[in-house]
Design a protein around this motif. Structure first.
Motif, mmCIF file in Angstrom:
data_model
loop_
_atom_site.group_PDB
_atom_site.id
_atom_site.type_symbol
_atom_site.label_atom_id
_atom_site.label_comp_id
_atom_site.label_asym_id
_atom_site.label_seq_id
_atom_site.Cartn_x
_atom_site.Cartn_y
_atom_site.Cartn_z
ATOM 1 N N LEU A 193 -22.854 29.659 -0.081
ATOM 2 C CA LEU A 193 -21.559 30.022 0.496
ATOM 3 C C LEU A 193 -20.721 30.834 -0.489
ATOM 4 C CD1 LEU A 193 -20.582 26.726 2.351
ATOM 5 C CD2 LEU A 193 -20.854 28.973 3.416
ATOM 6 N N ALA A 194 -20.711 30.406 -1.746
ATOM 7 C CA ALA A 194 -19.909 31.104 -2.751
ATOM 8 C C ALA A 194 -20.433 32.513 -3.007
ATOM 9 C CB ALA A 194 -19.897 30.300 -4.049
ATOM 10 N N SER A 195 -21.738 32.693 -2.900
ATOM 11 C CA SER A 195 -22.351 33.990 -3.195
ATOM 12 C C SER A 195 -22.322 34.941 -2.006
ATOM 13 C CB SER A 195 -23.806 33.779 -3.645
ATOM 14 O OG SER A 195 -23.869 32.909 -4.760
ATOM 15 N N THR A 196 -22.005 34.425 -0.830
ATOM 16 C CA THR A 196 -21.966 35.256 0.375
ATOM 17 C C THR A 196 -20.607 35.940 0.483
ATOM 18 O OG1 THR A 196 -23.490 33.758 1.517
ATOM 19 C CG2 THR A 196 -22.188 35.257 2.890
ATOM 20 N N PRO A 197 -20.569 37.252 0.638
ATOM 21 C CA PRO A 197 -19.281 37.951 0.732
ATOM 22 C C PRO A 197 -18.449 37.451 1.912
ATOM 23 C CG PRO A 197 -21.095 39.501 0.419
ATOM 24 C CD PRO A 197 -21.719 38.165 0.705
ATOM 25 N N GLY A 198 -17.136 37.511 1.742
ATOM 26 C CA GLY A 198 -16.234 37.149 2.824
ATOM 27 C C GLY A 198 -15.625 35.774 2.648
ATOM 28 N N ILE A 199 -14.695 35.465 3.543
ATOM 29 C CA ILE A 199 -14.038 34.161 3.547
ATOM 30 C C ILE A 199 -14.062 33.605 4.963
ATOM 31 C CG2 ILE A 199 -12.535 34.740 1.599
ATOM 32 C CD1 ILE A 199 -10.292 35.237 3.603
ATOM 33 N N PHE A 200 -13.835 32.315 5.075
ATOM 34 C CA PHE A 200 -13.822 31.684 6.393
ATOM 35 C C PHE A 200 -12.579 32.097 7.179
ATOM 36 C CE2 PHE A 200 -16.737 27.711 6.201
ATOM 37 C CZ PHE A 200 -17.787 28.508 5.781
ATOM 38 N N SER A 201 -12.758 32.258 8.472
ATOM 39 C CA SER A 201 -11.641 32.586 9.363
ATOM 40 C C SER A 201 -11.145 31.347 10.098
ATOM 41 C CB SER A 201 -12.084 33.654 10.377
ATOM 42 O OG SER A 201 -13.259 33.236 11.059
ATOM 43 N N PHE A 202 -11.529 30.171 9.603
ATOM 44 C CA PHE A 202 -11.130 28.902 10.212
ATOM 45 C C PHE A 202 -11.065 27.858 9.104
ATOM 46 C CE2 PHE A 202 -15.687 29.392 10.267
ATOM 47 C CZ PHE A 202 -16.153 28.200 9.746
ATOM 48 N N PRO A 203 -10.335 26.769 9.309
ATOM 49 C CA PRO A 203 -10.249 25.727 8.275
ATOM 50 C C PRO A 203 -11.559 24.929 8.200
ATOM 51 C CG PRO A 203 -8.412 25.609 9.831
ATOM 52 C CD PRO A 203 -9.434 26.503 10.442
ATOM 53 N N PRO A 204 -12.258 24.974 7.086
ATOM 54 C CA PRO A 204 -13.528 24.238 6.996
ATOM 55 C C PRO A 204 -13.359 22.731 7.146
ATOM 56 C CG PRO A 204 -12.883 25.136 4.852
ATOM 57 C CD PRO A 204 -11.978 25.738 5.865
ATOM 58 N N LEU A 253 -27.144 31.526 7.850
ATOM 59 C CA LEU A 253 -26.041 30.739 8.417
ATOM 60 C C LEU A 253 -24.731 31.016 7.682
ATOM 61 C CD1 LEU A 253 -27.819 27.312 9.053
ATOM 62 C CD2 LEU A 253 -26.864 28.843 10.795
ATOM 63 N N ALA A 254 -24.795 31.149 6.366
ATOM 64 C CA ALA A 254 -23.586 31.451 5.592
ATOM 65 C C ALA A 254 -23.031 32.819 5.970
ATOM 66 C CB ALA A 254 -23.895 31.396 4.095
ATOM 67 N N HIS A 255 -23.917 33.771 6.147
ATOM 68 C CA HIS A 255 -23.494 35.118 6.564
ATOM 69 C C HIS A 255 -22.798 35.061 7.927
ATOM 70 C CE1 HIS A 255 -23.746 39.519 6.985
ATOM 71 N NE2 HIS A 255 -24.078 39.279 8.238
ATOM 72 N N ILE A 256 -23.374 34.303 8.847
ATOM 73 C CA ILE A 256 -22.774 34.168 10.176
ATOM 74 C C ILE A 256 -21.427 33.452 10.074
ATOM 75 C CG2 ILE A 256 -23.044 33.082 12.444
ATOM 76 C CD1 ILE A 256 -26.086 33.488 12.106
ATOM 77 N N ALA A 257 -21.383 32.388 9.285
ATOM 78 C CA ALA A 257 -20.149 31.603 9.165
ATOM 79 C C ALA A 257 -18.991 32.435 8.640
ATOM 80 C CB ALA A 257 -20.391 30.399 8.255
ATOM 81 N N LYS A 258 -19.287 33.400 7.783
ATOM 82 C CA LYS A 258 -18.214 34.180 7.169
ATOM 83 C C LYS A 258 -17.936 35.509 7.870
ATOM 84 C CE LYS A 258 -18.052 32.458 2.433
ATOM 85 N NZ LYS A 258 -18.026 32.824 0.998
ATOM 86 N N LEU A 259 -18.946 36.084 8.504
ATOM 87 C CA LEU A 259 -18.796 37.467 8.941
ATOM 88 C C LEU A 259 -19.010 37.705 10.432
ATOM 89 C CD1 LEU A 259 -20.692 39.147 5.951
ATOM 90 C CD2 LEU A 259 -18.223 38.957 6.269
ATOM 91 N N TYR A 260 -19.492 36.713 11.172
ATOM 92 C CA TYR A 260 -19.760 36.943 12.590
ATOM 93 C C TYR A 260 -18.439 37.180 13.327
ATOM 94 C CZ TYR A 260 -22.690 36.725 16.754
ATOM 95 O OH TYR A 260 -23.391 37.042 17.899
ATOM 96 N N PRO A 261 -18.412 38.099 14.289
ATOM 97 C CA PRO A 261 -17.135 38.446 14.937
ATOM 98 C C PRO A 261 -16.563 37.377 15.864
ATOM 99 C CG PRO A 261 -18.964 39.675 15.911
ATOM 100 C CD PRO A 261 -19.511 38.988 14.704
ATOM 101 N N LEU A 262 -17.371 36.411 16.288
ATOM 102 C CA LEU A 262 -16.878 35.367 17.190
ATOM 103 C C LEU A 262 -16.659 34.078 16.401
ATOM 104 C CD1 LEU A 262 -19.234 35.983 20.261
ATOM 105 C CD2 LEU A 262 -16.910 36.848 19.892
#
Length: 234
Positions: A100-111, A180-189
């Protein structure tokens, strides 16, 4: 540096408060100090206790995009393998946090919402196995073929579950978690992002991957893909 300075440096390196400060919120500066002080050449148990306490904080920092944290965890696994011996929980959590830390981006929701309501968040999360992002996780036809009978009859015998467990070796598990980390941080939905993170949390026990609905769906998808390829070639 003379011998007195060396002894002083070693004594400071094992001081609990300094150790906690250096580890709690990793920065480039604190990572340099950790390496300089050879922090992970110290006895393992105090470090294990520190890391166990810090895991929840590291999780949040990883979701917020602290890339230095990923570097720190990589350093830990290389310099202090004793931390991971016979402790799959620490190993799995460190792996997820590093990815998660190495994947670019941040969460768009409260983990924390996902962590506190994991069961609800996992509802229908297995459908993420259908996303094209997972095409990068390959299974050979020879790996999938032994499961043909059980997949087509929509049931898995115990020996098949053991076989499936072996398909999810460490490198493949890491590849799946990375997607999964990529999706969690960058997926549009955002609902899909939330489910991806929930899946990462639910996959914290490597021994249970053969029973996880998401993993089973991923395997089944690969089987039916191969069947479609066979039909199209005839």
């Amino acid at each position: 540096m003379n011998n007195t300075d060396t002894r002083r440096l070693k004594s400071v390196a094992v001081h609990p408060e300094l150790r906690h400060t250096l580890l709690a919120n990793p920065t480039h500066e604190s990572l340099s100090k950790i390496i300089e002080y050879q922090l992970f050449n110290q006895p393992c148990q105090p470090l294990v206790d520190n890391i166990l306490c810090l895991l929840p904080y590291w999780e949040l920092q990883a979701c917020e995009g602290n890339k230095v944290l990923g570097t720190l965890i990589q350093y830990i696994t290389q310099q202090a393998p004793c931390l991971l011996i016979n402790d799959k929980m620490i190993e799995a959590n460190l792996l997820r946090i590093r990815i998660l830390a190495s994947t670019p981006g941040i969460f768009s929701f409260p983990p924390r919402e996902i962590q506190e309501h994991l069961v609800q968040s996992l509802h229908m999360s297995d459908i993420l196995a259908d996303l094209p992002e997972f095409e990068v996780v390959s299974f050979s036809a020879s790996e999938i073929t032994p499961l043909a009978f059980d997949i087509t009859h929509f049931r898995l015998a115990p020996h098949c579950r053991r076989y499936i467990q072996n398909l999810f070796y460490p490198e493949r598990r890491e590849a799946i978690l990375s997607v999964l980390a990529h999706i969690a941080k960058l997926y549009p939905l955002i609902p899909t992002c939330r489910k991806a993170y929930a899946l990462m949390l639910s996959l914290d026990n490597p021994d249970n991957w053969s029973n996880h609905p998401f993993c089973l769906r991923l395997i089944a998808n690969r089987y039916w893909n191969y069947k479609l390829m066979e039909i199209s070639e005839t």
